[in-house]
Design a protein around this motif. Sequence first.
Motif, PDB file in Angstrom:
ATOM      1  N   PRO A   9       0.812  -1.223   0.000  1.00 23.88           N
ATOM      2  CA  PRO A   9       0.000   0.000   0.000  1.00 23.88           C
ATOM      3  C   PRO A   9       0.852   1.282   0.000  1.00 23.88           C
ATOM      4  CG  PRO A   9      -0.802  -1.561   1.655  1.00 23.88           C
ATOM      5  CD  PRO A   9       0.504  -2.100   1.142  1.00 23.88           C
ATOM      6  N   SER A  10       0.300   2.315  -0.597  1.00 23.24           N
ATOM      7  CA  SER A  10       0.857   3.686  -0.543  1.00 23.24           C
ATOM      8  C   SER A  10       2.159   3.933  -1.301  1.00 23.24           C
ATOM      9  CB  SER A  10       1.057   4.146   0.913  1.00 23.24           C
ATOM     10  OG  SER A  10      -0.175   4.126   1.571  1.00 23.24           O
ATOM     11  N   VAL A  11       2.479   3.049  -2.235  1.00 25.69           N
ATOM     12  CA  VAL A  11       3.701   3.252  -3.011  1.00 25.69           C
ATOM     13  C   VAL A  11       3.463   4.113  -4.254  1.00 25.69           C
ATOM     14  CG1 VAL A  11       4.883   1.158  -2.265  1.00 25.69           C
ATOM     15  CG2 VAL A  11       3.297   1.049  -4.200  1.00 25.69           C
ATOM     16  N   GLY A  12       2.169   4.271  -4.616  1.00 27.30           N
ATOM     17  CA  GLY A  12       1.852   5.089  -5.786  1.00 27.30           C
ATOM     18  C   GLY A  12       1.230   4.305  -6.927  1.00 27.30           C
ATOM     19  N   LYS A  13       0.658   3.146  -6.633  1.00 25.44           N
ATOM     20  CA  LYS A  13       0.035   2.340  -7.691  1.00 25.44           C
ATOM     21  C   LYS A  13      -1.111   3.094  -8.360  1.00 25.44           C
ATOM     22  CE  LYS A  13      -0.974  -1.030  -4.926  1.00 25.44           C
ATOM     23  NZ  LYS A  13      -0.341  -0.433  -3.736  1.00 25.44           N
ATOM     24  N   SER A  14      -2.000   3.645  -7.531  1.00 31.41           N
ATOM     25  CA  SER A  14      -3.161   4.334  -8.106  1.00 31.41           C
ATOM     26  C   SER A  14      -2.758   5.602  -8.840  1.00 31.41           C
ATOM     27  CB  SER A  14      -4.190   4.652  -7.018  1.00 31.41           C
ATOM     28  OG  SER A  14      -4.660   3.444  -6.459  1.00 31.41           O
ATOM     29  N   THR A  15      -1.723   6.248  -8.348  1.00 34.18           N
ATOM     30  CA  THR A  15      -1.231   7.456  -9.015  1.00 34.18           C
ATOM     31  C   THR A  15      -0.665   7.092 -10.394  1.00 34.18           C
ATOM     32  OG1 THR A  15      -0.632   8.327  -6.843  1.00 34.18           O
ATOM     33  CG2 THR A  15       0.275   9.470  -8.758  1.00 34.18           C
ATOM     34  N   ASN A 222       9.545   4.245  -7.800  1.00 32.96           N
ATOM     35  CA  ASN A 222       8.679   5.436  -7.762  1.00 32.96           C
ATOM     36  C   ASN A 222       9.023   6.394  -6.614  1.00 32.96           C
ATOM     37  OD1 ASN A 222       6.501   6.920  -8.872  1.00 32.96           O
ATOM     38  ND2 ASN A 222       5.169   6.197  -7.214  1.00 32.96           N
ATOM     39  N   LYS A 223       8.551   7.618  -6.764  1.00 29.74           N
ATOM     40  CA  LYS A 223       8.834   8.731  -5.834  1.00 29.74           C
ATOM     41  C   LYS A 223      10.325   9.085  -5.878  1.00 29.74           C
ATOM     42  CE  LYS A 223       5.054   7.261  -2.764  1.00 29.74           C
ATOM     43  NZ  LYS A 223       4.487   7.253  -1.422  1.00 29.74           N
ATOM     44  N   ASP A 225      11.510  11.505  -7.131  1.00 27.53           N
ATOM     45  CA  ASP A 225      11.640  12.954  -6.932  1.00 27.53           C
ATOM     46  C   ASP A 225      11.885  13.324  -5.476  1.00 27.53           C
ATOM     47  OD1 ASP A 225       8.477  13.780  -5.990  1.00 27.53           O
ATOM     48  OD2 ASP A 225       8.739  11.923  -7.095  1.00 27.53           O
ATOM     49  N   MET A 226      11.654  12.380  -4.556  1.00 26.28           N
ATOM     50  CA  MET A 226      11.775  12.710  -3.136  1.00 26.28           C
ATOM     51  C   MET A 226      13.200  12.532  -2.617  1.00 26.28           C
ATOM     52  SD  MET A 226       8.195  11.269  -1.574  1.00 26.28           S
ATOM     53  CE  MET A 226       8.484  11.778   0.117  1.00 26.28           C
ATOM     54  N   SER A 249       8.503   8.863 -11.460  1.00 26.68           N
ATOM     55  CA  SER A 249       7.740   9.775 -10.626  1.00 26.68           C
ATOM     56  C   SER A 249       6.318   9.845 -11.172  1.00 26.68           C
ATOM     57  CB  SER A 249       8.380  11.167 -10.592  1.00 26.68           C
ATOM     58  OG  SER A 249       7.567  12.033  -9.821  1.00 26.68           O
ATOM     59  N   ALA A 250       5.481   8.960 -10.659  1.00 28.52           N
ATOM     60  CA  ALA A 250       4.107   8.845 -11.153  1.00 28.52           C
ATOM     61  C   ALA A 250       3.339  10.146 -10.908  1.00 28.52           C
ATOM     62  CB  ALA A 250       3.412   7.679 -10.458  1.00 28.52           C
ATOM     63  N   ASP A 251       3.625  10.720  -9.770  1.00 31.61           N
ATOM     64  CA  ASP A 251       3.009  11.968  -9.366  1.00 31.61           C
ATOM     65  C   ASP A 251       3.296  13.089 -10.376  1.00 31.61           C
ATOM     66  OD1 ASP A 251       1.585  13.068  -7.280  1.00 31.61           O
ATOM     67  OD2 ASP A 251       3.380  14.041  -6.456  1.00 31.61           O
TER      68      ASP A 251
HETATM   69  N1  LIG Z   1       6.507  12.649  -4.237  1.00 32.00           N
HETATM   70  C1  LIG Z   1       5.791  11.699  -4.837  1.00 32.00           C
HETATM   71  N2  LIG Z   1       4.660  11.259  -4.293  1.00 32.00           N
HETATM   72  C2  LIG Z   1       3.969  10.280  -4.918  1.00 32.00           C
HETATM   73  C3  LIG Z   1       4.416   9.748  -6.162  1.00 32.00           C
HETATM   74  N3  LIG Z   1       3.520   8.815  -6.561  1.00 32.00           N
HETATM   75  C4  LIG Z   1       2.566   8.780  -5.616  1.00 32.00           C
HETATM   76  N4  LIG Z   1       2.817   9.654  -4.629  1.00 32.00           N
HETATM   77  C5  LIG Z   1       2.008   9.900  -3.409  1.00 32.00           C
HETATM   78  O1  LIG Z   1       2.013   8.729  -2.615  1.00 32.00           O
HETATM   79  C6  LIG Z   1       0.753   8.592  -1.929  1.00 32.00           C
HETATM   80  C7  LIG Z   1       0.169   7.209  -2.186  1.00 32.00           C
HETATM   81  O2  LIG Z   1      -0.178   7.107  -3.541  1.00 32.00           O
HETATM   82  P1  LIG Z   1      -1.270   6.072  -4.100  1.00 32.00           P
HETATM   83  O3  LIG Z   1      -1.232   6.172  -5.567  1.00 32.00           O
HETATM   84  O4  LIG Z   1      -2.583   6.262  -3.442  1.00 32.00           O
HETATM   85  O5  LIG Z   1      -0.621   4.697  -3.603  1.00 32.00           O
HETATM   86  P2  LIG Z   1      -1.227   3.191  -3.671  1.00 32.00           P
HETATM   87  O6  LIG Z   1      -1.736   2.866  -2.313  1.00 32.00           O
HETATM   88  O7  LIG Z   1      -0.033   2.337  -3.992  1.00 32.00           O
HETATM   89  O8  LIG Z   1      -2.266   3.149  -4.718  1.00 32.00           O
HETATM   90  C8  LIG Z   1      -0.127   9.722  -2.443  1.00 32.00           C
HETATM   91  O9  LIG Z   1      -0.103  10.755  -1.515  1.00 32.00           O
HETATM   92  C9  LIG Z   1       0.562  10.143  -3.739  1.00 32.00           C
HETATM   93  O10 LIG Z   1       0.323  11.492  -4.060  1.00 32.00           O
HETATM   94  C10 LIG Z   1       5.625  10.258  -6.731  1.00 32.00           C
HETATM   95  O11 LIG Z   1       6.086   9.845  -7.807  1.00 32.00           O
HETATM   96  N5  LIG Z   1       6.266  11.223  -6.026  1.00 32.00           N
END
Ligand SMILES: Nc1nc2c(ncn2[C@@H]2O[C@H](COP(=O)(O)OP(=O)(O)O)[C@@H](O)[C@H]2O)c(=O)[nH]1
Length: 394
Positions: A9-15, A222-223, A225-226, A249-251
Amino acid sequence: MLIGLVGKPSVGKSTFFKAATLAEVEIASYPFTTIKANQGIGYVKIDCIDKEFNTQCMPAHGFCINHNRFVPIDLMDVAGLVSGASEGKGLGNKFLDDLRQADVFIQIVDVSGTTDAEGKITKGYNPCNDVLVLEEELNKWYLNLLMKVWSSFARKAEIEGLNFSEAVAKQFSGLKVNEEHVKRVLLKLNFSEKPSSWKESHLIKFASELRKESKPMIIAANKIDMENGKENYKLLKEKYLDYKIIPCSADSELALREATKANLIKYIPGEKAFEIIGNLNEKQKEALGRIKKDVLEEFEEGTGVQAVLNTAVFNILRYIAIFPASANKLADSKGRILPDCFLLPPRSTALDFAYALHTDFGNNFIKAIDARSKRALGKAYELKHRDALEIVTR
Ligand SMILES: Nc1nc2c(ncn2[C@@H]2O[C@H](COP(=O)(O)OP(=O)(O)O)[C@@H](O)[C@H]2O)c(=O)[nH]1
Ligand SMILES: [Mg+2]
Protein backbone atom coordinates in the motif's frame (compact mmCIF):
# COMPACT_ATOMS: atom_id res chain seq x y z
CA MET A 1 -2.65 -8.17 -22.98
CA LEU A 2 -3.03 -7.17 -19.38
CA ILE A 3 -0.48 -5.42 -17.20
CA GLY A 4 -0.90 -5.63 -13.43
CA LEU A 5 0.37 -2.93 -11.08
CA VAL A 6 1.48 -4.54 -7.85
CA GLY A 7 3.14 -3.47 -4.63
CA LYS A 8 2.45 -2.79 -0.97
CA PRO A 9 0.00 0.00 0.00
CA SER A 10 0.86 3.69 -0.54
CA VAL A 11 3.70 3.25 -3.01
CA GLY A 12 1.85 5.09 -5.79
CA LYS A 13 0.04 2.34 -7.69
CA SER A 14 -3.16 4.33 -8.11
CA THR A 15 -1.23 7.46 -9.01
CA PHE A 16 0.66 5.52 -11.70
CA PHE A 17 -2.61 3.99 -12.90
CA LYS A 18 -4.35 7.34 -13.07
CA ALA A 19 -1.45 8.99 -14.89
CA ALA A 20 -1.16 6.15 -17.39
CA THR A 21 -4.89 5.96 -18.11
CA LEU A 22 -5.71 9.65 -18.10
CA ALA A 23 -7.69 9.84 -21.32
CA GLU A 24 -11.35 9.28 -20.59
CA VAL A 25 -12.17 9.62 -24.27
CA GLU A 26 -10.64 6.25 -24.81
CA ILE A 27 -12.81 4.44 -22.34
CA ALA A 28 -15.85 5.92 -24.04
CA SER A 29 -14.68 4.62 -27.41
CA TYR A 30 -14.75 1.04 -26.18
CA PRO A 31 -18.49 0.74 -25.60
CA PHE A 32 -18.64 -3.03 -25.75
CA THR A 33 -15.80 -3.97 -23.50
CA THR A 34 -16.61 -4.28 -19.87
CA ILE A 35 -13.85 -2.68 -17.94
CA LYS A 36 -13.77 -3.38 -14.26
CA ALA A 37 -13.43 -0.51 -11.83
CA ASN A 38 -9.75 -1.14 -11.32
CA GLN A 39 -9.00 -1.65 -15.00
CA GLY A 40 -8.22 1.03 -17.50
CA ILE A 41 -6.54 1.69 -20.78
CA GLY A 42 -2.93 2.79 -20.88
CA TYR A 43 -0.69 3.13 -23.92
CA VAL A 44 2.62 2.02 -25.26
CA LYS A 45 4.39 4.49 -27.47
CA ILE A 46 5.98 3.62 -30.81
CA ASP A 47 7.28 5.49 -33.85
CA CYS A 48 4.29 5.56 -36.13
CA ILE A 49 4.83 4.29 -39.65
CA ASP A 50 2.69 7.07 -41.11
CA LYS A 51 5.76 9.28 -41.52
CA GLU A 52 7.39 6.77 -43.86
CA PHE A 53 4.26 6.81 -45.99
CA ASN A 54 4.12 10.62 -45.92
CA THR A 55 0.73 10.72 -44.31
CA GLN A 56 -1.02 11.35 -41.00
CA CYS A 57 -2.69 8.34 -39.41
CA MET A 58 -6.15 8.38 -37.83
CA PRO A 59 -6.14 5.78 -35.07
CA ALA A 60 -9.45 4.06 -34.31
CA HIS A 61 -8.05 3.25 -30.87
CA GLY A 62 -5.36 5.17 -29.07
CA PHE A 63 -3.91 8.34 -30.61
CA CYS A 64 -0.95 9.75 -32.48
CA ILE A 65 0.94 12.95 -31.64
CA ASN A 66 3.74 14.14 -33.94
CA HIS A 67 4.02 10.63 -35.38
CA ASN A 68 4.28 9.08 -31.94
CA ARG A 69 1.65 6.39 -31.97
CA PHE A 70 0.06 5.47 -28.64
CA VAL A 71 -1.31 1.94 -28.80
CA PRO A 72 -3.81 0.83 -26.12
CA ILE A 73 -3.01 -1.81 -23.52
CA ASP A 74 -5.06 -2.94 -20.53
CA LEU A 75 -3.83 -1.89 -17.15
CA MET A 76 -4.99 -3.11 -13.76
CA ASP A 77 -4.57 -1.36 -10.43
CA VAL A 78 -4.48 -4.00 -7.72
CA ALA A 79 -5.11 -3.54 -4.01
CA GLY A 80 -1.92 -3.26 -1.95
CA LEU A 81 -0.20 -6.50 -1.06
CA VAL A 82 1.22 -7.14 2.37
CA SER A 83 3.20 -10.04 3.78
CA GLY A 84 0.86 -12.97 4.42
CA ALA A 85 -1.49 -12.26 1.51
CA SER A 86 -1.13 -15.85 0.29
CA GLU A 87 -2.56 -16.96 3.64
CA GLY A 88 -5.42 -14.54 3.28
CA LYS A 89 -4.01 -11.54 5.17
CA GLY A 90 -5.10 -8.07 4.07
CA LEU A 91 -7.21 -8.42 0.94
CA GLY A 92 -5.26 -11.65 0.45
CA ASN A 93 -6.95 -13.92 -1.97
CA LYS A 94 -8.98 -11.20 -3.61
CA PHE A 95 -5.71 -9.50 -4.47
CA LEU A 96 -4.21 -12.68 -5.87
CA ASP A 97 -7.33 -13.50 -7.87
CA ASP A 98 -7.03 -10.18 -9.62
CA LEU A 99 -3.50 -11.03 -10.66
CA ARG A 100 -4.29 -14.27 -12.43
CA GLN A 101 -5.01 -12.70 -15.77
CA ALA A 102 -1.95 -10.46 -15.89
CA ASP A 103 0.75 -11.17 -18.47
CA VAL A 104 3.35 -9.03 -16.77
CA PHE A 105 3.66 -7.20 -13.47
CA ILE A 106 4.89 -3.73 -12.79
CA GLN A 107 6.02 -3.65 -9.18
CA ILE A 108 5.78 -0.11 -7.88
CA VAL A 109 8.37 0.43 -5.18
CA ASP A 110 8.51 3.57 -3.03
CA VAL A 111 12.19 4.54 -3.14
CA SER A 112 11.75 7.51 -0.83
CA GLY A 113 11.91 5.08 2.10
CA THR A 114 9.03 6.90 3.81
CA THR A 115 6.55 4.00 3.83
CA ASP A 116 7.07 0.88 5.94
CA ALA A 117 6.29 -2.74 5.02
CA GLU A 118 2.59 -2.08 5.53
CA GLY A 119 2.51 1.24 3.76
CA LYS A 120 2.47 3.39 6.90
CA ILE A 121 4.52 6.56 7.12
CA THR A 122 8.04 6.11 8.42
CA LYS A 123 11.60 7.27 7.80
CA GLY A 124 14.70 5.55 6.43
CA TYR A 125 12.97 2.36 5.33
CA ASN A 126 14.97 0.18 2.94
CA PRO A 127 12.73 -0.53 -0.07
CA CYS A 128 14.82 -3.56 -1.09
CA ASN A 129 12.73 -5.43 1.47
CA ASP A 130 9.57 -4.89 -0.49
CA VAL A 131 10.82 -6.76 -3.53
CA LEU A 132 11.64 -9.82 -1.43
CA VAL A 133 8.28 -9.76 0.33
CA LEU A 134 6.38 -9.52 -2.93
CA GLU A 135 8.37 -12.32 -4.59
CA GLU A 136 7.79 -14.51 -1.57
CA GLU A 137 4.03 -13.92 -1.55
CA LEU A 138 3.72 -14.61 -5.25
CA ASN A 139 5.80 -17.77 -4.95
CA LYS A 140 3.66 -19.01 -2.07
CA TRP A 141 0.53 -18.29 -4.05
CA TYR A 142 1.78 -20.43 -6.95
CA LEU A 143 2.97 -23.12 -4.56
CA ASN A 144 -0.40 -23.33 -2.81
CA LEU A 145 -2.15 -23.76 -6.13
CA LEU A 146 0.33 -26.44 -7.19
CA MET A 147 0.19 -28.35 -3.90
CA LYS A 148 -3.59 -28.58 -4.04
CA VAL A 149 -3.59 -30.68 -7.17
CA TRP A 150 -0.09 -32.00 -7.50
CA SER A 151 0.02 -35.58 -6.30
CA SER A 152 -3.10 -36.72 -8.12
CA PHE A 153 -2.31 -34.56 -11.13
CA ALA A 154 1.26 -35.81 -11.61
CA ARG A 155 0.29 -39.45 -11.20
CA LYS A 156 -2.62 -39.15 -13.58
CA ALA A 157 -0.45 -37.41 -16.17
CA GLU A 158 2.07 -40.25 -15.96
CA ILE A 159 -0.44 -43.09 -16.06
CA GLU A 160 -2.24 -41.59 -19.02
CA GLY A 161 1.06 -40.84 -20.73
CA LEU A 162 0.16 -37.17 -21.14
CA ASN A 163 2.62 -34.62 -22.40
CA PHE A 164 3.67 -33.19 -19.06
CA SER A 165 4.25 -29.57 -20.13
CA GLU A 166 0.95 -29.50 -21.94
CA ALA A 167 -0.87 -30.99 -18.96
CA VAL A 168 0.63 -28.47 -16.52
CA ALA A 169 -0.14 -25.58 -18.87
CA LYS A 170 -3.74 -26.78 -19.11
CA GLN A 171 -4.08 -27.21 -15.36
CA PHE A 172 -2.79 -23.67 -14.78
CA SER A 173 -4.17 -21.91 -17.84
CA GLY A 174 -6.18 -19.73 -15.45
CA LEU A 175 -2.87 -18.20 -14.45
CA LYS A 176 -1.97 -17.70 -18.11
CA VAL A 177 0.67 -20.37 -17.86
CA ASN A 178 1.47 -21.77 -21.31
CA GLU A 179 3.43 -24.76 -22.52
CA GLU A 180 6.46 -22.67 -23.40
CA HIS A 181 6.67 -21.41 -19.83
CA VAL A 182 6.59 -24.94 -18.42
CA LYS A 183 9.15 -26.20 -20.92
CA ARG A 184 11.58 -23.44 -20.08
CA VAL A 185 11.20 -24.09 -16.36
CA LEU A 186 11.78 -27.84 -16.74
CA LEU A 187 14.83 -27.22 -18.88
CA LYS A 188 16.24 -24.85 -16.33
CA LEU A 189 15.57 -27.04 -13.28
CA ASN A 190 16.60 -30.29 -14.96
CA PHE A 191 15.17 -32.50 -12.17
CA SER A 192 15.98 -36.16 -12.57
CA GLU A 193 12.96 -37.46 -10.63
CA LYS A 194 9.60 -38.14 -12.19
CA PRO A 195 7.08 -35.39 -11.30
CA SER A 196 4.99 -37.85 -9.26
CA SER A 197 7.94 -38.39 -6.95
CA TRP A 198 8.86 -34.71 -6.55
CA LYS A 199 9.33 -33.68 -2.96
CA GLU A 200 8.16 -30.40 -1.50
CA SER A 201 11.59 -28.88 -2.20
CA HIS A 202 11.15 -29.66 -5.90
CA LEU A 203 7.71 -28.13 -5.90
CA ILE A 204 8.95 -24.99 -4.19
CA LYS A 205 11.56 -24.47 -6.89
CA PHE A 206 9.13 -25.36 -9.64
CA ALA A 207 6.50 -22.95 -8.31
CA SER A 208 8.88 -20.02 -8.08
CA GLU A 209 10.39 -20.59 -11.53
CA LEU A 210 6.96 -21.01 -13.07
CA ARG A 211 5.88 -17.78 -11.41
CA LYS A 212 8.91 -15.95 -12.84
CA GLU A 213 8.28 -17.29 -16.34
CA SER A 214 4.54 -16.73 -16.44
CA LYS A 215 4.44 -13.42 -14.54
CA PRO A 216 7.65 -11.59 -15.42
CA MET A 217 8.15 -8.35 -13.53
CA ILE A 218 9.65 -4.92 -14.00
CA ILE A 219 10.27 -2.50 -11.14
CA ALA A 220 9.21 1.14 -11.16
CA ALA A 221 11.40 2.92 -8.60
CA ASN A 222 8.68 5.44 -7.76
CA LYS A 223 8.83 8.73 -5.83
CA ILE A 224 12.32 9.22 -7.25
CA ASP A 225 11.64 12.95 -6.93
CA MET A 226 11.78 12.71 -3.14
CA GLU A 227 14.74 13.04 -0.81
CA ASN A 228 16.71 9.74 -0.59
CA GLY A 229 15.05 8.58 -3.83
CA LYS A 230 18.26 8.34 -5.79
CA GLU A 231 20.18 6.59 -3.01
CA ASN A 232 17.53 3.94 -2.56
CA TYR A 233 17.22 3.49 -6.31
CA LYS A 234 20.93 2.74 -6.34
CA LEU A 235 20.50 0.18 -3.54
CA LEU A 236 17.74 -1.54 -5.49
CA LYS A 237 19.83 -1.65 -8.63
CA GLU A 238 22.81 -3.13 -6.84
CA LYS A 239 20.74 -5.76 -5.11
CA TYR A 240 18.45 -6.86 -7.94
CA LEU A 241 20.64 -7.32 -10.97
CA ASP A 242 18.10 -9.54 -12.73
CA TYR A 243 15.38 -6.93 -12.74
CA LYS A 244 14.89 -4.04 -15.07
CA ILE A 245 14.44 -1.07 -12.70
CA ILE A 246 13.32 2.32 -13.97
CA PRO A 247 13.36 5.55 -11.94
CA CYS A 248 9.86 6.91 -11.86
CA SER A 249 7.74 9.78 -10.63
CA ALA A 250 4.11 8.85 -11.15
CA ASP A 251 3.01 11.97 -9.37
CA SER A 252 4.92 14.19 -11.82
CA GLU A 253 3.49 12.33 -14.81
CA LEU A 254 -0.02 12.80 -13.43
CA ALA A 255 0.57 16.53 -12.97
CA LEU A 256 1.92 16.85 -16.51
CA ARG A 257 -1.00 14.97 -18.02
CA GLU A 258 -3.52 16.97 -16.05
CA ALA A 259 -1.88 20.23 -17.11
CA THR A 260 -1.97 18.99 -20.71
CA LYS A 261 -5.65 18.17 -20.41
CA ALA A 262 -6.34 21.65 -19.04
CA ASN A 263 -4.53 23.14 -22.07
CA LEU A 264 -1.87 24.69 -19.86
CA ILE A 265 1.05 22.86 -21.42
CA LYS A 266 1.94 20.74 -24.42
CA TYR A 267 3.51 17.50 -23.29
CA ILE A 268 3.94 14.21 -25.08
CA PRO A 269 4.08 11.31 -22.59
CA GLY A 270 7.61 10.00 -22.30
CA GLU A 271 9.33 13.19 -23.44
CA LYS A 272 11.83 15.13 -21.37
CA ALA A 273 10.31 18.55 -21.97
CA PHE A 274 7.00 20.40 -22.19
CA GLU A 275 5.89 23.71 -23.64
CA ILE A 276 3.80 26.19 -21.69
CA ILE A 277 0.78 27.32 -23.72
CA GLY A 278 -1.68 28.58 -21.08
CA ASN A 279 -1.76 31.06 -18.26
CA LEU A 280 -0.22 29.45 -15.21
CA ASN A 281 -0.74 30.77 -11.72
CA GLU A 282 2.24 31.03 -9.39
CA LYS A 283 1.60 27.67 -7.74
CA GLN A 284 1.32 25.87 -11.06
CA LYS A 285 4.44 27.60 -12.35
CA GLU A 286 6.36 26.54 -9.30
CA ALA A 287 5.15 22.92 -9.43
CA LEU A 288 5.88 22.51 -13.13
CA GLY A 289 9.26 24.17 -12.69
CA ARG A 290 10.16 21.66 -10.03
CA ILE A 291 9.10 18.73 -12.21
CA LYS A 292 11.20 20.11 -15.05
CA LYS A 293 14.30 20.53 -12.94
CA ASP A 294 14.10 17.59 -10.51
CA VAL A 295 12.59 14.95 -12.77
CA LEU A 296 12.55 15.63 -16.51
CA GLU A 297 16.03 17.08 -16.75
CA GLU A 298 17.41 14.71 -14.16
CA PHE A 299 16.41 11.31 -15.53
CA GLU A 300 17.03 9.79 -18.91
CA GLU A 301 13.45 8.56 -19.21
CA GLY A 302 11.72 11.68 -17.92
CA THR A 303 9.04 10.71 -15.39
CA GLY A 304 9.60 7.06 -16.25
CA VAL A 305 5.91 6.15 -16.54
CA GLN A 306 5.96 5.72 -20.32
CA ALA A 307 9.33 3.96 -20.19
CA VAL A 308 8.03 1.45 -17.66
CA LEU A 309 5.03 0.57 -19.84
CA ASN A 310 7.10 0.36 -23.03
CA THR A 311 9.79 -1.75 -21.39
CA ALA A 312 7.21 -4.15 -19.93
CA VAL A 313 5.59 -4.71 -23.31
CA PHE A 314 8.48 -4.52 -25.76
CA ASN A 315 11.51 -5.66 -23.74
CA ILE A 316 10.11 -8.01 -21.15
CA LEU A 317 7.22 -9.58 -23.04
CA ARG A 318 8.99 -8.80 -26.34
CA TYR A 319 5.72 -8.04 -28.10
CA ILE A 320 5.74 -6.48 -31.55
CA ALA A 321 3.43 -3.87 -33.08
CA ILE A 322 1.95 -4.70 -36.49
CA PHE A 323 -0.05 -2.40 -38.78
CA PRO A 324 -2.68 -3.70 -41.19
CA ALA A 325 -1.96 -1.77 -44.41
CA SER A 326 -1.97 -2.35 -48.11
CA ALA A 327 0.65 -0.96 -50.44
CA ASN A 328 -1.82 1.06 -52.49
CA LYS A 329 -4.34 1.97 -49.88
CA LEU A 330 -3.64 2.93 -46.30
CA ALA A 331 -7.24 3.80 -45.43
CA ASP A 332 -10.05 1.54 -44.30
CA SER A 333 -13.62 1.58 -45.68
CA LYS A 334 -14.41 4.62 -43.53
CA GLY A 335 -11.46 6.52 -44.98
CA ARG A 336 -9.40 6.33 -41.83
CA ILE A 337 -5.69 6.10 -42.49
CA LEU A 338 -3.81 3.32 -40.67
CA PRO A 339 -6.61 3.01 -38.12
CA ASP A 340 -5.29 -0.09 -36.41
CA CYS A 341 -2.15 -1.36 -34.81
CA PHE A 342 -1.92 -4.82 -33.23
CA LEU A 343 0.35 -5.96 -30.45
CA LEU A 344 1.38 -9.56 -30.99
CA PRO A 345 3.57 -11.98 -29.02
CA PRO A 346 7.15 -12.64 -30.11
CA ARG A 347 7.70 -14.95 -33.08
CA SER A 348 4.18 -14.38 -34.40
CA THR A 349 3.80 -15.22 -38.08
CA ALA A 350 1.88 -13.71 -40.98
CA LEU A 351 -0.77 -16.37 -40.38
CA ASP A 352 -1.04 -15.45 -36.68
CA PHE A 353 -1.58 -11.86 -37.74
CA ALA A 354 -4.33 -12.93 -40.16
CA TYR A 355 -6.08 -14.75 -37.33
CA ALA A 356 -5.66 -11.73 -35.06
CA LEU A 357 -7.48 -9.66 -37.68
CA HIS A 358 -10.29 -12.14 -38.16
CA THR A 359 -10.77 -15.92 -38.03
CA ASP A 360 -11.92 -15.84 -41.66
CA PHE A 361 -8.70 -14.14 -42.69
CA GLY A 362 -6.77 -16.91 -41.01
CA ASN A 363 -8.86 -19.69 -42.51
CA ASN A 364 -8.75 -18.26 -46.02
CA PHE A 365 -5.18 -17.00 -46.00
CA ILE A 366 -3.42 -16.94 -49.38
CA LYS A 367 -0.50 -14.62 -48.72
CA ALA A 368 0.58 -11.45 -46.99
CA ILE A 369 1.98 -8.43 -48.79
CA ASP A 370 4.53 -6.15 -47.21
CA ALA A 371 3.16 -2.62 -47.68
CA ARG A 372 6.66 -1.12 -47.86
CA SER A 373 8.40 -3.46 -50.30
CA LYS A 374 5.23 -4.88 -51.93
CA ARG A 375 6.79 -8.32 -51.56
CA ALA A 376 4.58 -11.36 -51.07
CA LEU A 377 5.09 -13.28 -47.83
CA GLY A 378 3.99 -16.78 -46.85
CA LYS A 379 2.13 -18.07 -43.81
CA ALA A 380 5.29 -18.80 -41.87
CA TYR A 381 6.84 -15.36 -42.32
CA GLU A 382 7.99 -14.21 -38.88
CA LEU A 383 6.71 -10.71 -38.19
CA LYS A 384 9.00 -7.85 -37.27
CA HIS A 385 8.21 -4.89 -35.01
CA ARG A 386 6.43 -2.15 -37.01
CA ASP A 387 5.71 -4.36 -40.02
CA ALA A 388 2.87 -3.12 -42.23
CA LEU A 389 1.06 -5.95 -43.98
CA GLU A 390 -1.94 -6.69 -46.11
CA ILE A 391 -3.52 -10.13 -45.86
CA VAL A 392 -4.82 -11.57 -49.15
CA THR A 393 -7.56 -14.16 -48.76
CA ARG A 394 -9.48 -16.51 -50.96
N1 LIG B 1 6.51 12.65 -4.24
C1 LIG B 1 5.79 11.70 -4.84
N2 LIG B 1 4.66 11.26 -4.29
C2 LIG B 1 3.97 10.28 -4.92
C3 LIG B 1 4.42 9.75 -6.16
N3 LIG B 1 3.52 8.82 -6.56
C4 LIG B 1 2.57 8.78 -5.62
N4 LIG B 1 2.82 9.65 -4.63
C5 LIG B 1 2.01 9.90 -3.41
O1 LIG B 1 2.01 8.73 -2.62
C6 LIG B 1 0.75 8.59 -1.93
C7 LIG B 1 0.17 7.21 -2.19
O2 LIG B 1 -0.18 7.11 -3.54
P1 LIG B 1 -1.27 6.07 -4.10
O3 LIG B 1 -1.23 6.17 -5.57
O4 LIG B 1 -2.58 6.26 -3.44
O5 LIG B 1 -0.62 4.70 -3.60
P2 LIG B 1 -1.23 3.19 -3.67
O6 LIG B 1 -1.74 2.87 -2.31
O7 LIG B 1 -0.03 2.34 -3.99
O8 LIG B 1 -2.27 3.15 -4.72
C8 LIG B 1 -0.13 9.72 -2.44
O9 LIG B 1 -0.10 10.76 -1.51
C9 LIG B 1 0.56 10.14 -3.74
O10 LIG B 1 0.32 11.49 -4.06
C10 LIG B 1 5.63 10.26 -6.73
O11 LIG B 1 6.09 9.85 -7.81
N5 LIG B 1 6.27 11.22 -6.03
MG1 LIG C 1 -4.30 2.47 -4.57
